[in-house]
Write an enzyme that holds these catalytic residues in place. Sequence first.
Site, PDB file in Angstrom:
ATOM      1  N   THR A 171       0.884  -1.167  -0.135  1.00 19.42           N
ATOM      2  CA  THR A 171       0.135   0.083   0.037  1.00 19.42           C
ATOM      3  C   THR A 171       0.901   0.781   0.477  1.00 19.42           C
ATOM      4  O   THR A 171       2.129   0.900   0.874  1.00 19.42           O
ATOM      5  CB  THR A 171      -0.776   0.125   0.951  1.00 19.42           C
ATOM      6  OG1 THR A 171      -1.674  -1.194   1.621  1.00 19.42           O
ATOM      7  CG2 THR A 171      -1.809   2.119   1.475  1.00 19.42           C
ATOM      8  N   PHE A 173       0.813   4.868   0.946  1.00 16.67           N
ATOM      9  CA  PHE A 173       0.600   6.044   2.208  1.00 16.67           C
ATOM     10  C   PHE A 173       0.964   7.605   1.719  1.00 16.67           C
ATOM     11  O   PHE A 173       1.397   8.182   0.801  1.00 16.67           O
ATOM     12  CB  PHE A 173       1.152   5.892   3.298  1.00 16.67           C
ATOM     13  CG  PHE A 173       0.101   4.703   3.954  1.00 16.67           C
ATOM     14  CD1 PHE A 173      -0.754   4.555   4.349  1.00 16.67           C
ATOM     15  CD2 PHE A 173       0.913   3.708   3.710  1.00 16.67           C
ATOM     16  CE1 PHE A 173      -1.352   3.921   5.081  1.00 16.67           C
ATOM     17  CE2 PHE A 173       0.479   2.492   4.235  1.00 16.67           C
ATOM     18  CZ  PHE A 173      -1.341   2.300   5.030  1.00 16.67           C
TER      19      PHE A 173
END
Lengths: 277, 277
Positions: A171, A173
């Site tokens: 992921t 961020f």
Amino acid sequence: MIVAFQGEPGAFSQEAIAGFFGPVETLPCESFEAVFAAVTSTQSNAGMIPIENSLAGSIHQNYDLLQRYSLWITGEYFLRVRHCLIALPGVQKSALRRVISHPQALGQCDGYLRNLKGIKAEAVFDTAGGVKMLRESGDRACAAIASCQAAEIYAMQILEEGVEDDPENFTRFLAVGLAPVSPSGDAKTSIVFSLHNRPGSLFKALSVFALRDIDLTKIESRPLVGKPWDYLFYVDFAGAAEEEVARKALDHLGEYASMLRVLGSYPRYRPEGKSLS
Amino acid sequence: MIVAFQGEPGAFSQEAIAGFFGPVETLPCESFEAVFAAVTSTQSNAGMIPIENSLAGSIHQNYDLLQRYSLWITGEYFLRVRHCLIALPGVQKSALRRVISHPQALGQCDGYLRNLKGIKAEAVFDTAGGVKMLRESGDRACAAIASCQAAEIYAMQILEEGVEDDPENFTRFLAVGLAPVSPSGDAKTSIVFSLHNRPGSLFKALSVFALRDIDLTKIESRPLVGKPWDYLFYVDFAGAAEEEVARKALDHLGEYASMLRVLGSYPRYRPEGKSLS
């Protein structure tokens, strides 16, 4: 320094905060919008939000919030998402009847969960929050899916690590703040723009970067719902928006775009010695 | 004619099948991969898979399956996703203690569910499957989130319609089959290619379309995990791959791309008289 994130202590966003900001105070929020509101009201100095996942794609909701709130992207961080099966100390896997986690985490462990015959998946609003709930309930027939960190925080037992279906689960961020930063050296800039859907319009838009040897690191089109033939584009390019060449490129892009917003320039994430694989 | 889909009768994919193919026999499958396998083994004549959602973005898993299986895209369909809160006949909203649905549907109704105080969300493997389970269990403290169609199939009560947080919730579906189709008239072609990350490489790649006045309808970059500086691109363009101008463009693209696959040419979706908004 206080950094806001969506979720409970032990959430993946908190892991990203530690990786990016180091040891700072964190402010758990109920929703992504609450993170934006906390930074806007100066209740926190920064926020950390997930923006794209290697399996699930871009999180359009957070792109929408970036456009609605007047915050700036001040940095980026890539987190390898490793899910753990977590239970109360002493519980055996064979005793489990239920598994709780956030819907997206349950989705990322879909294949693993299907193989655990006779076990029911149950959605809760947060991965780490599920571990907290489990600790409080004392339910020995239930496990949670969350980060190893969440297991540590609530002194729980990790029954199995890496239960996500695809090990290449990352992921990205973004750190957001009230003021823009001026990165020197290896920087990246994120912009959003829209174009009328005419043949060649995207090519013209991208020419403003190519003609100036500016490298793109992300491009994504998103159909504008309600205006099905118009598009929103997310583009990240190498360099800071205030560099002369980038300023000229953005001016040039403004000639074609029906909307253009610079979301921020920030230092490019480079894993120090770590490979992303 | 048999068309495979992931889920139970009443799933959104089945609604897309009815909209695209008309009244045909449908084959429910446990997973997206099972849909690809059913078409490959000729157990079904076609499959229908979701490929992108206006809130959740592209479904990378299905792009991966399109690359791994030798199937062709034969059509596209856009479905407005409307979630309903469904309970057993005669049940009042005040009696509810639990709501079940697929994790993604629970995610799309996150705000609505947070406002239903004292009600627990529980993940099940399918939206329509949850309605079926609810019918069988006879649980009057439980509701399901699914399509209105699922409520009708299982003779259940719709307590509330349109419980999704964002009313502009669309899913684009793709029809897949063993053989390519040759669309005439208004067509679209989907391709996947990868580029080495060199400045200007994407611009060169897109120039093969722009120089030939070929319009793009989708572009998305996806970082190749494990090769963090290389990219996979999803591009849809107007026209069929076998048209001379498209063939030349694809030959030209082959000079730059380290990998290139045509996933299929198919008639472009045009809502008849219906607005997408």
